[in-house]
Enzyme design. Structure first.
Site, PDB file in Angstrom:
ATOM      1  N   GLU A 230       0.889  -1.175   0.000  1.00  0.00           N
ATOM      2  CA  GLU A 230       0.000   0.000   0.000  1.00  0.00           C
ATOM      3  C   GLU A 230       0.918   1.213   0.000  1.00  0.00           C
ATOM      4  OE1 GLU A 230      -3.374   0.065   0.026  1.00  0.00           O
ATOM      5  OE2 GLU A 230      -3.637  -2.108   0.022  1.00  0.00           O
ATOM      6  N   CYS A 264      -2.346   9.607   2.756  1.00  0.00           N
ATOM      7  CA  CYS A 264      -1.896   9.062   1.471  1.00  0.00           C
ATOM      8  C   CYS A 264      -2.861   9.363   0.343  1.00  0.00           C
ATOM      9  CB  CYS A 264      -1.684   7.557   1.582  1.00  0.00           C
ATOM     10  SG  CYS A 264      -3.154   6.701   2.155  1.00  0.00           S
TER      11      CYS A 264
HETATM   12  P1  NAD Z   1       8.029   4.723   5.103  1.00  0.00           P
HETATM   13  O1  NAD Z   1       8.063   3.982   3.826  1.00  0.00           O
HETATM   14  O2  NAD Z   1       9.165   5.624   5.438  1.00  0.00           O
HETATM   15  O3  NAD Z   1       7.884   3.729   6.365  1.00  0.00           O
HETATM   16  C1  NAD Z   1       6.888   2.714   6.446  1.00  0.00           C
HETATM   17  C2  NAD Z   1       7.410   1.543   7.271  1.00  0.00           C
HETATM   18  O4  NAD Z   1       8.562   0.995   6.637  1.00  0.00           O
HETATM   19  C3  NAD Z   1       7.835   1.895   8.692  1.00  0.00           C
HETATM   20  O5  NAD Z   1       7.408   0.860   9.564  1.00  0.00           O
HETATM   21  C4  NAD Z   1       9.348   1.960   8.611  1.00  0.00           C
HETATM   22  O6  NAD Z   1       9.987   1.599   9.816  1.00  0.00           O
HETATM   23  C5  NAD Z   1       9.669   0.941   7.538  1.00  0.00           C
HETATM   24  N1  NAD Z   1      10.885   1.280   6.799  1.00  0.00           N
HETATM   25  C6  NAD Z   1      11.375   2.512   6.526  1.00  0.00           C
HETATM   26  N2  NAD Z   1      12.525   2.424   5.807  1.00  0.00           N
HETATM   27  C7  NAD Z   1      12.751   1.108   5.631  1.00  0.00           C
HETATM   28  C8  NAD Z   1      13.784   0.366   4.974  1.00  0.00           C
HETATM   29  N3  NAD Z   1      14.806   0.975   4.362  1.00  0.00           N
HETATM   30  N4  NAD Z   1      13.691  -0.987   4.980  1.00  0.00           N
HETATM   31  C9  NAD Z   1      12.667  -1.607   5.579  1.00  0.00           C
HETATM   32  N5  NAD Z   1      11.655  -0.953   6.211  1.00  0.00           N
HETATM   33  C10 NAD Z   1      11.707   0.375   6.247  1.00  0.00           C
HETATM   34  O7  NAD Z   1       6.635   5.517   5.067  1.00  0.00           O
HETATM   35  P2  NAD Z   1       6.081   6.588   6.074  1.00  0.00           P
HETATM   36  O8  NAD Z   1       6.929   7.828   5.969  1.00  0.00           O
HETATM   37  O9  NAD Z   1       5.870   5.983   7.409  1.00  0.00           O
HETATM   38  O10 NAD Z   1       4.633   6.877   5.441  1.00  0.00           O
HETATM   39  C11 NAD Z   1       4.442   7.818   4.426  1.00  0.00           C
HETATM   40  C12 NAD Z   1       4.282   7.156   3.070  1.00  0.00           C
HETATM   41  O11 NAD Z   1       3.348   6.111   3.161  1.00  0.00           O
HETATM   42  C13 NAD Z   1       3.735   8.103   2.023  1.00  0.00           C
HETATM   43  O12 NAD Z   1       4.385   7.858   0.804  1.00  0.00           O
HETATM   44  C14 NAD Z   1       2.272   7.702   1.931  1.00  0.00           C
HETATM   45  O13 NAD Z   1       1.642   8.011   0.711  1.00  0.00           O
HETATM   46  C15 NAD Z   1       2.352   6.238   2.157  1.00  0.00           C
HETATM   47  N6  NAD Z   1       1.088   5.734   2.674  1.00  0.00           N
HETATM   48  C16 NAD Z   1       0.336   4.918   1.900  1.00  0.00           C
HETATM   49  C17 NAD Z   1      -0.883   4.465   2.367  1.00  0.00           C
HETATM   50  C18 NAD Z   1      -1.769   3.555   1.562  1.00  0.00           C
HETATM   51  O14 NAD Z   1      -2.751   3.077   2.110  1.00  0.00           O
HETATM   52  N7  NAD Z   1      -1.464   3.290   0.306  1.00  0.00           N
HETATM   53  C19 NAD Z   1      -1.314   4.841   3.629  1.00  0.00           C
HETATM   54  C20 NAD Z   1      -0.500   5.680   4.390  1.00  0.00           C
HETATM   55  C21 NAD Z   1       0.703   6.106   3.914  1.00  0.00           C
END
Ligand code: NAD
Length: 488
Positions: A230, A264
């Site tokens: 997602e 998002c």
């Molecule tokens: P992120 O990708 O930075 O982090 C999400 C998760 O991934 C966290 O648990 C984090 O610890 C982990 N993570 C971060 N870097 C990682 C790595 N290198 N390797 C493995 N895991 C890692 O996202 P965020 O900043 O928490 O959220 C914002 C983003 O999420 C935006 O792009 C938003 O559009 C998207 N989002 C999408 C939805 C959806 O339903 N499609 C919903 C909410 C947010």
């Protein structure tokens, strides 16, 4: 106006509270060992767990509000609607329907398979990992858990390190409600996520950025774990000349500035017909000032407006604003002002050049670029030149215009004449397409995301037409094939 409570100290990534790898490995072993038992749980047992989860979020309502206020001053009403009610509703809906979803589905039988019956059996995929983001840290952590529980999968959940108060609370809530061999929470940042991704989970459910989604998918490929991704991206909004501008502006402003734009599926930018551009921007000004206050001081004081989650994200947004203005964009509503406590004034930008960073990357904050168009084909072509969005919105008085946009673009989901609503109907699958996501969830789509659709064919104790097709291939066999080719 009374002073709003001071924002708490910036939430820093909770590396100090990270669950140690040895403890994670213990939980993984425990849940792996338990997956065969959970697989055989009945619909009644799963519904009971879903109701427990529903009750859990209601019982912890005040704590959830406090944790989200501490993390980024999320307004209590927004916590109630977008976190607590969202999970409660998803859990109730799943509890009500899980028996139906679990039923094997009989399918038709082609003539050449006469003498057989075929069905699809929904079996749990097995051990699941959920990696959650910070922006709706309860909703986006627990709704995938709802789907996993409905499907009969034990699940390990890692919430985001950027909302440490909420992540700690989630751990406590889950510990007090579920056996850890079925649902458990581990805390930690990137290191913890990478440690988890080193294990062969049967399904990985990731919500977060497109960039990290790629990393997750690569890690999943090592074990050929299935994934639901997602992801994010820019969600465009089109307002045509026939739209009800007042309603459009109020709804777009609410969808954009709720959670300080950290949603998002928030409208990322607006393309408005040139004839109504100025009137629409005026309506946006009315909407924003009536929601949050006439002046930037009032808007900084109100408790009805969230903060940016971290200093890093705050600085990124301030830089997006500076870059847009340096390239000629005009702050038409709001000041773009960034203040201590991670406040960023809700701001509408006009005359934004396409090369500005704010038009190039997902904004994920309270900056709303508004551009004008003359022919509908312009925004359609622009949208199609970019990665497929998670959400696309159209405001119009014309059904034909709405249908034209739907027919000539692709997006994970679309709401016409409103925003976010396609997310809220549990009967609709929610997710993105390509860069905005792979796979869907919510309601039955969530159950299916965590289920293997197993094809089962039973041969009855009658002759099968295929029995005629054993070697040596005789003239009779060849005639049977000729006949079969006429039937397919
Ligand atoms: P992120 O990708 O930075 O982090 C999400 C998760 O991934 C966290 O648990 C984090 O610890 C982990 N993570 C971060 N870097 C990682 C790595 N290198 N390797 C493995 N895991 C890692 O996202 P965020 O900043 O928490 O959220 C914002 C983003 O999420 C935006 O792009 C938003 O559009 C998207 N989002 C999408 C939805 C959806 O339903 N499609 C919903 C909410 C947010």
């Amino acid at each position: 106006m009374p002073d709003a409570p001071a924002a708490p100290a910036p939430a820093s990534p909770a590396t100090d509270t990270a669950t140690p790898p040895t403890e994670i490995n213990r939980l993984i072993r425990l849940q792996q060992a338990n997956k065969a038992r959970i697989r055989h749980t009945t619909a009644t047992q799963r519904a009971d767990k879903l109701r427990r989860l529903h009750q859990m979020v209601l019982d912890y309502r005040a704590d959830i509000q406090d944790a989200l206020f501490a993390d980024f001053r999320k307004p209590a009403v927004e916590v109630d609607t977008s976190e607590i009610a969202a999970v409660a509703e998803e859990a109730t809906y799943a509890a009500k329907h899980v028996a139906q979803w679990m039923k094997p589905e009989r399918v038709s039988t082609p003539p050449q398979l006469a003498g057989t019956v075929s069905e699809i059996r929904y079996e749990p995929k097995g051990h699941a990992l959920v990696l959650a983001p910070w922006n709706y840290p309860v909703n986006l952590a627990l709704n995938p858990v709802v789907a996993a529980l409905a499907a009969g999968c034990p699940v390990l959940l890692k919430p985001s390190e950027y909302t440490p108060y909420t992540s700690r609370l989630l751990r406590e809530m889950v510990q007090s409600t579920f056996d850890e061999s079925e649902v458990a929470v581990v805390e930690g940042a990137v290191d913890t996520a990478q440690h988890l991704l080193g294990h062969p989970f049967d399904h990985i459910f990731f919500t977060g950025s497109t960039e990290v989604g790629r990393i997750v998918m690569k890690a999943a490929a090592e074990h050929l774990s299935s994934v639901t991704l997602e992801l994010g991206g820019k969600s465009p909004t089109i307002v045509d000349a026939t739209a009800d501008l007042r309603k459009a502006a109020r709804r777009i402003a609410l969808g954009k500035f709720t959670n300080a734009g950290q949603t998002c599926i928030a409208p990322d930018y607006v393309y408005v017909h040139a004839d109504v551009h100025d009137a629409f921007v005026d309506e946006l000004a009315t909407a924003i000032t009536s929601f949050y206050g006439e002046t930037v001081d009032e808007r900084a004081q109100t408790t009805d407006y969230a903060r940016i989650v971290s200093d890093r994200h705050h600085e990124r947004l301030a830089e997006l604003y500076r870059d847009a203005v340096a390239r000629g964009a005009r702050p038409a509503v709001g000041t773009g002002e960034a203040r201590d406590g991670r406040f960023l004034d809700p701001t509408v930008l006009t005359d934004v050049p396409l090369e500005a960073d704010v038009m190039q990357e997902e904004i994920f904050g309270p900056l709303l670029p508004v551009r004008s168009y003359h022919a509908l084909q312009e925004p359609i072509d622009y949208i199609n030149s970019k990665p497929k969005p998670l959400a696309l919105y159209v405001f119009t008085g014309s059904e034909a215009t709405a249908d034209q946009v739907i027919a000539h673009t692709s997006a994970g989901g679309t709401t016409i004449n409103n925003v976010l609503l396609h997310y809220l109907n549990p009967a609709l699958p929610f997710g993105g397409v390509n860069a905005s996501g792979i796979g869907k969830y919510h309601g039955e789509a969530g159950f299916r995301a965590f289920s293997n659709e197993r094809a089962v064919v039973r041969q009855r104790n009658v002759p099968s037409p295929l029995d005629l097709l054993t070697p040596p291939y005789t003239a009779l066999g060849r005639r049977a094939v000729d006949l079969a080719l006429k039937l397919v």
